[in-house]
Design a protein around this motif. Structure first.
Motif, PDB file in Angstrom:
ATOM      1  N   SER A   1       0.660  -1.197  -0.025  1.00 32.67           N
ATOM      2  CA  SER A   1      -0.091   0.068  -0.116  1.00 32.67           C
ATOM      3  C   SER A   1       0.606   1.258  -0.027  1.00 32.67           C
ATOM      4  O   SER A   1       2.050   1.239   0.276  1.00 32.67           O
ATOM      5  CB  SER A   1      -0.939   0.159   1.300  1.00 32.67           C
ATOM      6  OG  SER A   1      -1.622  -0.901   1.270  1.00 32.67           O
ATOM      7  N   GLY A   2       0.205   2.351  -0.459  1.00 35.33           N
ATOM      8  CA  GLY A   2       1.019   3.755  -0.372  1.00 35.33           C
ATOM      9  C   GLY A   2       1.703   4.041   0.907  1.00 35.33           C
ATOM     10  O   GLY A   2       0.912   3.852   1.968  1.00 35.33           O
TER      11      GLY A   2
ATOM     12  N   GLY B   1      12.048  17.029  -1.985  1.00 38.32           N
ATOM     13  CA  GLY B   1      10.968  16.315  -2.423  1.00 38.32           C
ATOM     14  C   GLY B   1      11.590  14.681  -2.645  1.00 38.32           C
ATOM     15  O   GLY B   1      10.932  13.669  -2.353  1.00 38.32           O
ATOM     16  N   ALA B   2      12.753  14.689  -3.200  1.00 36.09           N
ATOM     17  CA  ALA B   2      13.638  13.724  -3.455  1.00 36.09           C
ATOM     18  C   ALA B   2      13.951  12.918  -2.195  1.00 36.09           C
ATOM     19  O   ALA B   2      13.730  11.462  -2.085  1.00 36.09           O
ATOM     20  CB  ALA B   2      14.940  13.728  -4.257  1.00 36.09           C
ATOM     21  N   GLU B   3      14.175  13.759  -1.163  1.00 36.07           N
ATOM     22  CA  GLU B   3      14.449  13.097   0.294  1.00 36.07           C
ATOM     23  C   GLU B   3      13.198  12.446   0.747  1.00 36.07           C
ATOM     24  O   GLU B   3      13.147  11.212   1.252  1.00 36.07           O
ATOM     25  CB  GLU B   3      15.080  13.971   1.285  1.00 36.07           C
ATOM     26  CG  GLU B   3      16.633  14.160   0.863  1.00 36.07           C
ATOM     27  CD  GLU B   3      17.393  12.941   1.157  1.00 36.07           C
ATOM     28  OE1 GLU B   3      17.125  12.314   2.333  1.00 36.07           O
ATOM     29  OE2 GLU B   3      18.277  12.532   0.316  1.00 36.07           O
ATOM     30  N   ALA B   4      12.225  13.220   0.684  1.00 34.67           N
ATOM     31  CA  ALA B   4      10.614  12.548   0.962  1.00 34.67           C
ATOM     32  C   ALA B   4      10.476  11.178   0.324  1.00 34.67           C
ATOM     33  O   ALA B   4       9.940  10.417   0.821  1.00 34.67           O
ATOM     34  CB  ALA B   4       9.839  13.684   0.837  1.00 34.67           C
ATOM     35  N   ALA B   5      10.689  11.256  -0.836  1.00 37.54           N
ATOM     36  CA  ALA B   5      10.600   9.993  -1.803  1.00 37.54           C
ATOM     37  C   ALA B   5      11.269   8.917  -1.499  1.00 37.54           C
ATOM     38  O   ALA B   5      10.887   7.952  -1.172  1.00 37.54           O
ATOM     39  CB  ALA B   5      10.645  10.207  -3.331  1.00 37.54           C
ATOM     40  N   LYS B   6      12.555   9.073  -0.847  1.00 39.76           N
ATOM     41  CA  LYS B   6      13.597   8.186  -0.386  1.00 39.76           C
ATOM     42  C   LYS B   6      12.868   7.684   0.801  1.00 39.76           C
ATOM     43  O   LYS B   6      12.893   6.609   1.274  1.00 39.76           O
ATOM     44  CB  LYS B   6      14.926   8.770  -0.291  1.00 39.76           C
ATOM     45  CG  LYS B   6      15.977   7.595   0.458  1.00 39.76           C
ATOM     46  CD  LYS B   6      17.250   8.443   0.812  1.00 39.76           C
ATOM     47  CE  LYS B   6      18.189   7.305   1.595  1.00 39.76           C
ATOM     48  NZ  LYS B   6      19.424   8.347   2.191  1.00 39.76           N
ATOM     49  N   SER B   7      12.163   8.528   1.751  1.00 43.83           N
ATOM     50  CA  SER B   7      11.680   7.919   3.091  1.00 43.83           C
ATOM     51  C   SER B   7      10.418   7.089   2.619  1.00 43.83           C
ATOM     52  O   SER B   7      10.529   6.166   3.312  1.00 43.83           O
ATOM     53  CB  SER B   7      11.335   9.063   3.819  1.00 43.83           C
ATOM     54  OG  SER B   7      10.151   9.494   3.298  1.00 43.83           O
ATOM     55  N   CYS B   8       9.906   7.214   1.710  1.00 42.04           N
ATOM     56  CA  CYS B   8       8.823   6.289   1.171  1.00 42.04           C
ATOM     57  C   CYS B   8       9.637   5.028   0.655  1.00 42.04           C
ATOM     58  O   CYS B   8       8.907   4.037   1.255  1.00 42.04           O
ATOM     59  CB  CYS B   8       7.945   7.170   0.123  1.00 42.04           C
ATOM     60  SG  CYS B   8       7.085   8.278   0.325  1.00 42.04           S
TER      61      CYS B   8
ATOM     62  N   PHE C   1       3.167   9.360  -6.153  1.00 43.00           N
ATOM     63  CA  PHE C   1       2.320  10.644  -6.069  1.00 43.00           C
ATOM     64  C   PHE C   1       2.865  11.816  -5.568  1.00 43.00           C
ATOM     65  O   PHE C   1       3.655  11.381  -4.319  1.00 43.00           O
ATOM     66  CB  PHE C   1       1.017  10.383  -5.387  1.00 43.00           C
ATOM     67  CG  PHE C   1       0.316   9.174  -5.985  1.00 43.00           C
ATOM     68  CD1 PHE C   1      -0.726   9.468  -7.053  1.00 43.00           C
ATOM     69  CD2 PHE C   1       0.558   7.790  -5.325  1.00 43.00           C
ATOM     70  CE1 PHE C   1      -1.287   8.294  -7.496  1.00 43.00           C
ATOM     71  CE2 PHE C   1      -0.378   6.794  -5.900  1.00 43.00           C
ATOM     72  CZ  PHE C   1      -0.980   6.931  -6.842  1.00 43.00           C
ATOM     73  N   VAL C   2       3.155  12.967  -6.019  1.00 42.43           N
ATOM     74  CA  VAL C   2       3.591  14.180  -5.655  1.00 42.43           C
ATOM     75  C   VAL C   2       2.724  15.322  -5.485  1.00 42.43           C
ATOM     76  O   VAL C   2       2.118  15.653  -6.191  1.00 42.43           O
ATOM     77  CB  VAL C   2       4.876  14.524  -6.524  1.00 42.43           C
ATOM     78  CG1 VAL C   2       5.609  15.794  -5.967  1.00 42.43           C
ATOM     79  CG2 VAL C   2       5.839  13.303  -6.963  1.00 42.43           C
ATOM     80  N   ASN C   3       2.685  15.666  -4.073  1.00 43.26           N
ATOM     81  CA  ASN C   3       1.718  16.705  -3.497  1.00 43.26           C
ATOM     82  C   ASN C   3       2.468  17.930  -4.471  1.00 43.26           C
ATOM     83  O   ASN C   3       3.540  18.686  -3.817  1.00 43.26           O
ATOM     84  CB  ASN C   3       1.783  16.816  -2.279  1.00 43.26           C
ATOM     85  CG  ASN C   3       0.951  18.228  -1.673  1.00 43.26           C
ATOM     86  OD1 ASN C   3       0.380  18.773  -2.511  1.00 43.26           O
ATOM     87  ND2 ASN C   3       0.637  18.049  -0.354  1.00 43.26           N
TER      88      ASN C   3
ATOM     89  N   GLU D   1       3.707  10.195  -1.633  1.00 42.67           N
ATOM     90  CA  GLU D   1       3.169   8.855  -1.189  1.00 42.67           C
ATOM     91  C   GLU D   1       3.636   7.980  -2.398  1.00 42.67           C
ATOM     92  O   GLU D   1       3.596   8.323  -3.557  1.00 42.67           O
ATOM     93  CB  GLU D   1       1.474   8.934  -1.102  1.00 42.67           C
ATOM     94  CG  GLU D   1       1.040   7.591  -0.807  1.00 42.67           C
ATOM     95  CD  GLU D   1      -0.248   7.567  -0.513  1.00 42.67           C
ATOM     96  OE1 GLU D   1      -0.917   6.339  -0.386  1.00 42.67           O
ATOM     97  OE2 GLU D   1      -0.968   8.634  -0.500  1.00 42.67           O
ATOM     98  N   ILE D   2       4.071   6.922  -2.005  1.00 41.12           N
ATOM     99  CA  ILE D   2       4.498   5.797  -3.014  1.00 41.12           C
ATOM    100  C   ILE D   2       3.945   4.451  -2.801  1.00 41.12           C
ATOM    101  O   ILE D   2       4.110   4.129  -1.517  1.00 41.12           O
ATOM    102  CB  ILE D   2       6.028   5.703  -3.188  1.00 41.12           C
ATOM    103  CG1 ILE D   2       6.605   6.870  -3.624  1.00 41.12           C
ATOM    104  CG2 ILE D   2       6.396   4.701  -4.482  1.00 41.12           C
ATOM    105  CD1 ILE D   2       7.881   7.171  -3.653  1.00 41.12           C
ATOM    106  N   GLU D   3       3.431   3.684  -3.760  1.00 39.85           N
ATOM    107  CA  GLU D   3       3.103   2.233  -3.628  1.00 39.85           C
ATOM    108  C   GLU D   3       4.194   1.755  -4.517  1.00 39.85           C
ATOM    109  O   GLU D   3       4.579   1.996  -5.389  1.00 39.85           O
ATOM    110  CB  GLU D   3       1.616   1.832  -3.878  1.00 39.85           C
ATOM    111  CG  GLU D   3       1.356   2.266  -5.372  1.00 39.85           C
ATOM    112  CD  GLU D   3      -0.200   2.187  -5.669  1.00 39.85           C
ATOM    113  OE1 GLU D   3      -0.357   1.397  -6.650  1.00 39.85           O
ATOM    114  OE2 GLU D   3      -0.925   2.786  -5.351  1.00 39.85           O
ATOM    115  N   GLY D   4       4.191   0.212  -4.118  1.00 40.09           N
ATOM    116  CA  GLY D   4       4.951  -0.419  -4.992  1.00 40.09           C
ATOM    117  C   GLY D   4       4.799  -2.097  -5.010  1.00 40.09           C
ATOM    118  O   GLY D   4       3.873  -2.526  -4.247  1.00 40.09           O
ATOM    119  N   ILE D   5       5.066  -2.654  -5.935  1.00 36.52           N
ATOM    120  CA  ILE D   5       4.874  -4.100  -6.177  1.00 36.52           C
ATOM    121  C   ILE D   5       6.448  -4.759  -6.158  1.00 36.52           C
ATOM    122  O   ILE D   5       7.394  -4.334  -6.976  1.00 36.52           O
ATOM    123  CB  ILE D   5       4.468  -4.551  -7.696  1.00 36.52           C
ATOM    124  CG1 ILE D   5       2.909  -3.741  -7.500  1.00 36.52           C
ATOM    125  CG2 ILE D   5       4.335  -5.937  -7.780  1.00 36.52           C
ATOM    126  CD1 ILE D   5       2.217  -3.899  -8.819  1.00 36.52           C
TER     127      ILE D   5
END
Length: 154
Positions: free
Chosen positions: A38-39, A62-69, A97-99, A145-149
């Motif tokens: 899930s995201g 933003g890239a640091e936020a994505a890394k945390s995801c 998803f990027v706010n 927010e990032i979801e993954g498979i």
């Protein structure tokens, strides 16, 4: 310790406990050899990483936020594997998803924070298919927010 956890340690990353879901859903579903996660929202030990790209945050933030995801995604995969990260075969797909403001167009550069981290942590097994899209807002005001498979071994 798996080679993945060894590599994470070399990168200075310790996987946190997998975040609990915030609503009526499960954090991951295992179907065959795939884990659908899930995201995961942008957060770190200091709390939620909030803000809007193009207004409050720049691309590096933003890239640091994505890394945390991505770190949270791996924490969920570890839980799905019963704590055995050696079962992780590869990252298959991310949807990020990027706010962001209406005129912000660097969503792919933001989500690169997650993609680059997964490649650094998993090598070629971290390469994945991906989408990076804008959102007018995200839950709790988070930046990403990032979801993954992910593919796992039985």
């Amino acid at each position: 310790m798996s080679h993945i956890e060894t590599r994470l340690a070399e990168l200075g990353v310790t996987l946190p406990d997998a975040p609990a879901p915030a609503a009526n859903y499960v954090p991951f579903v295992v179907v065959g050899n795939l884990v659908h996660v899930s995201g995961q929202i942008s957060q770190n030990a200091g709390g939620l990483i909030k803000g809007k790209l193009g207004a409050d945050l720049d691309v590096p933030a933003g890239a640091e936020a994505a890394k945390s995801c991505a770190i949270s995604l791996l924490a969920q995969v570890k839980k799905a594997c019963g704590g055995d990260m050696s079962r992780l075969v590869r990252a298959v797909k991310l949807v990020g998803f990027v706010n962001s403001t209406a005129d912000f167009t660097d969503q792919p550069k933001v989500i690169n924070g997650a993609s680059d981290f997964l490649v650094a942590a998993l090598g070629d097994a971290g390469r994945h298919a991906r989408s990076a899209v804008s959102a007018a807002s995200l839950p709790l005001g988070v930046a990403v927010e990032i979801e993954g498979i992910f593919e796992i071994r039985p």
